[in-house]
Design a protein around this motif. Structure first.
Motif, PDB file in Angstrom:
ATOM      1  N   VAL A 191       1.080  -1.632   0.087  1.00  0.00           N
ATOM      2  CA  VAL A 191      -0.117   0.095   0.330  1.00  0.00           C
ATOM      3  C   VAL A 191       0.922   1.133  -0.388  1.00  0.00           C
ATOM      4  O   VAL A 191       1.095   2.222  -0.908  1.00  0.00           O
ATOM      5  CB  VAL A 191      -0.840   0.299   0.896  1.00  0.00           C
ATOM      6  CG1 VAL A 191      -2.283   1.542   1.393  1.00  0.00           C
ATOM      7  CG2 VAL A 191      -1.883  -0.743   1.254  1.00  0.00           C
ATOM      8  N   THR A 200      -3.640   0.149  -4.969  1.00  0.00           N
ATOM      9  CA  THR A 200      -3.732   1.080  -4.259  1.00  0.00           C
ATOM     10  C   THR A 200      -3.114   2.472  -5.388  1.00  0.00           C
ATOM     11  O   THR A 200      -4.477   3.134  -5.458  1.00  0.00           O
ATOM     12  CB  THR A 200      -2.156   1.607  -3.946  1.00  0.00           C
ATOM     13  OG1 THR A 200      -2.621   0.618  -2.133  1.00  0.00           O
ATOM     14  CG2 THR A 200      -2.807   3.241  -3.049  1.00  0.00           C
ATOM     15  N   TYR A 206      -1.124  -5.330  -3.546  1.00  0.00           N
ATOM     16  CA  TYR A 206      -1.401  -4.042  -2.464  1.00  0.00           C
ATOM     17  C   TYR A 206      -1.386  -3.010  -3.460  1.00  0.00           C
ATOM     18  O   TYR A 206      -1.464  -1.431  -3.183  1.00  0.00           O
ATOM     19  CB  TYR A 206      -1.102  -4.038  -1.330  1.00  0.00           C
ATOM     20  CG  TYR A 206      -2.670  -5.903  -1.235  1.00  0.00           C
ATOM     21  CD1 TYR A 206      -3.865  -4.416  -0.922  1.00  0.00           C
ATOM     22  CD2 TYR A 206      -2.877  -6.113   0.101  1.00  0.00           C
ATOM     23  CE1 TYR A 206      -5.001  -4.914   0.203  1.00  0.00           C
ATOM     24  CE2 TYR A 206      -3.631  -7.059   0.371  1.00  0.00           C
ATOM     25  CZ  TYR A 206      -4.477  -6.361   0.412  1.00  0.00           C
ATOM     26  OH  TYR A 206      -5.689  -7.268   0.751  1.00  0.00           O
ATOM     27  N   GLU A 212       1.061   4.068  -2.393  1.00  0.00           N
ATOM     28  CA  GLU A 212       0.746   5.534  -2.252  1.00  0.00           C
ATOM     29  C   GLU A 212       2.079   6.827  -2.713  1.00  0.00           C
ATOM     30  O   GLU A 212       1.261   7.348  -3.333  1.00  0.00           O
ATOM     31  CB  GLU A 212       0.982   5.473  -1.337  1.00  0.00           C
ATOM     32  CG  GLU A 212      -0.815   5.181  -0.601  1.00  0.00           C
ATOM     33  CD  GLU A 212      -0.924   5.197   0.877  1.00  0.00           C
ATOM     34  OE1 GLU A 212      -1.902   5.136   1.860  1.00  0.00           O
ATOM     35  OE2 GLU A 212       0.202   6.051   1.773  1.00  0.00           O
ATOM     36  N   GLN A 246      -6.968   1.951  -7.165  1.00  0.00           N
ATOM     37  CA  GLN A 246      -8.189   2.671  -6.291  1.00  0.00           C
ATOM     38  C   GLN A 246      -8.003   4.082  -6.343  1.00  0.00           C
ATOM     39  O   GLN A 246      -8.885   4.710  -6.216  1.00  0.00           O
ATOM     40  CB  GLN A 246      -8.103   2.086  -5.022  1.00  0.00           C
ATOM     41  CG  GLN A 246      -8.401   0.714  -4.729  1.00  0.00           C
ATOM     42  CD  GLN A 246      -7.987   0.607  -3.664  1.00  0.00           C
ATOM     43  OE1 GLN A 246      -7.696   0.556  -2.959  1.00  0.00           O
ATOM     44  NE2 GLN A 246      -8.293  -1.188  -2.940  1.00  0.00           N
TER      45      GLN A 246
END
Length: 496
Positions: A174, A348, A344, A178, A351
């Motif tokens: 994640v 991420t 992930y 990010e 999303q």
């Protein structure tokens, strides 16, 4: 006068009295000695017990000595042992390298148990095959701490003396996603201008095939889309487009009919090709519009606002197509951390609304050399299409950098590259701006937690500075590392 018998009785009573007094004195002396010796005996027992508790044998086996992260991990672990030895605690360490072989690691565990190790620390080669190790340790009632490579939950539940020390792989993925999203996205969203999608390569091949067939049928005719200049027939009898008045009447009629037939064939093929292209474009555009409409409806329903597209930074989206083309470098097949980090990190980004296109991926087994080799294979195929590279660890990210150095591509032409682990060499690459970021996996914190748990399990007591508990699973947090963070972490590593 008293009789002789009376004197004898008195003498006997005096003797008995003296004997009783002597016995009482002897008993008193023994009791006194016992009372005096008891503290000494207790002190000796306590000293001996304390001496026994200070003896600790720790067995460690790791999957590969050449793993950069684990190398730093074990250096930190041995520093914790040295600190405790400096306090007068006797600790024996048996350390083994499994060299990527689960069978060899099983033999090493058996040997450590024969050496009467009090606790085992195991970095599994194959996280799905710990049963033999668990069975051997269970027979001798020796606890096992698995570390860094997490076994499956069902295996961890086999026995109450099994533990795990590591980090949350999901969090690392994640955080990597990010950081990439922060670099990709601009602040001001704008509404995109709709455009007709380009034909796919398959569509283009079909068009070319039909055009070739058309050219074959229209020998001497103009190519579709070009200027249709008059073309003379080889016989020299007639010229298309010129006046036919000078020809005999029969010739004029024949030329007219031939010209009409060719014109119809030519126009029919042209219309067929144009219809095909327009049909494909309309179909693709309708699909695009339906998807956009569905997204707009969903966003409007959930948020009550109009969906706005995101601006992608031209520093990342170098071709400006609004989609990020990327490569993924995975650790190894079946490894828990590799699977979770991969999933992930990409999820991420998606999303965040960032369109992603995976060009390819490589399983490079956490290896810098393997990643370099894979990247050298990718580059001729994709070259400047690559805009982003996500790596499951720093070593593979550094292998990608090695490949670009070998290719000789300037830094400003390279894609954005991100790693995970925050190794010393990885932090140095972030500091120099070669890596855009990494995710710090606290090797020193994990090594300290591993040793403290091993010490508690092996001795039955806590160290004064230890605030931990014998939890089945201990996970330490990750943290993002940008260029401005790298120097601080490097300095902290040096101090520890």
């Amino acid at each position: 006068m008293k009789s002789k018998d009376q004197y004898s009785q008195r003498a006997s009573r005096r003797q008995s009295k003296r004997q009783g007094t002597g016995l009482r004195k002897a008993m008193a002396v023994c009791l006194s000695l016992s009372i005096c010796l008891l503290p000494l005996l207790s002190a000796c027992q306590r000293k001996e017990a304390s001496k026994e508790k200070k003896k600790l044998q720790i067995g460690v086996t790791i999957y590969d000595n050449y793993d950069t992260f684990l190398s730093g991990y074990m250096t930190a672990f041995e520093k914790e042992i040295s600190k405790k030895r400096a306090e007068g605690v006797e600790i024996g360490l048996f350390r083994y390298n499994a060299a990527g072989s689960q069978a060899l690691q099983n033999e090493q565990v058996e040997e450590m148990l024969e050496k009467d190790c009090d606790v085992l620390c195991v970095n599994l080669v194959d996280r799905t095959a710990p049963s033999e190790i668990i069975d051997m340790a269970k027979k001798k009632n020796v606890p096992i701490i698995f570390f860094n490579r997490e076994l499956v939950d069902e295996d961890l539940a086999q026995w109450n003396q099994l533990y795990y020390v590591g980090a949350d792989a999901k969090q690392s993925g994640v955080l990597q996603g990010e950081m990439a999203a922060e670099d990709i996205l601009s602040e001001e969203p704008v509404k995109p201008t709709p455009e007709v999608p380009l034909a796919s390569p398959e569509d283009a091949e079909e068009v070319e095939r039909r055009m070739a067939a058309s050219r074959k049928q229209m020998t001497g005719a103009a190519v579709l889309g070009e200027s249709r200049e008059p073309v003379r027939e080889e016989s020299g009898e007639a010229v298309l487009g010129e006046s036919r008045e000078s020809l005999p009447e029969e010739k004029q009629e024949a030329v007219s009919e031939e010209s009409s037939e060719k014109s119809q064939d030519k126009d029919g093929n042209a219309e067929e090709i144009q219809d095909f292209v327009l049909k494909k474009s309309r179909e693709d555009l309708e699909i695009l519009e339906r998807e956009a409409s569905a997204e707009d409806t969903q966003t409007s329903t959930e948020e009550g606002t109009e969906k706005k597209a995101l601006i992608l930074s031209p520093r990342v989206d170098k071709n400006g197509d609004g989609v990020i083309q990327y490569l993924m470098f995975e650790g190894e097949a079946g490894h828990q951390d590799a699977i979770v980090r991969t999933e992930y990190s990409v999820n991420t980004l998606m999303q965040q609304g960032i369109p992603m296109e995976k060009l390819s991926y490589a399983i490079a087994n956490w290896s810098r050399a393997e990643a370099q080799s894979k990247m050298m294979q990718f580059y001729p195929e994709f070259q400047d299409q690559i805009e982003l590279i996500l790596s499951n660890n720093d070593d593979m990210a550094l292998g990608v950098l090695d490949a670009y150095d070998k290719i000789g591509l300037p830094k400003d032409k390279r894609p954005f590259i991100y790693g995970i682990d925050g190794t010393t060499v990885g932090l140095e690459a972030v500091k120099k701006g070669n890596l855009m970021g990494t995710v710090y996996n606290d090797e020193q914190g994990q090594a300290k937690a591993l040793f403290q748990l091993a010490y508690r399990l092996g001795t039955g007591k806590k160290a004064p500075e230890d605030e931990g508990e014998n939890k089945k699973i201990i996970r330490l947090p990750y943290q993002k590392v940008r260029r401005e963070d790298s120097q601080r972490l490097l300095e902290e590593k040096e101090k520890k």
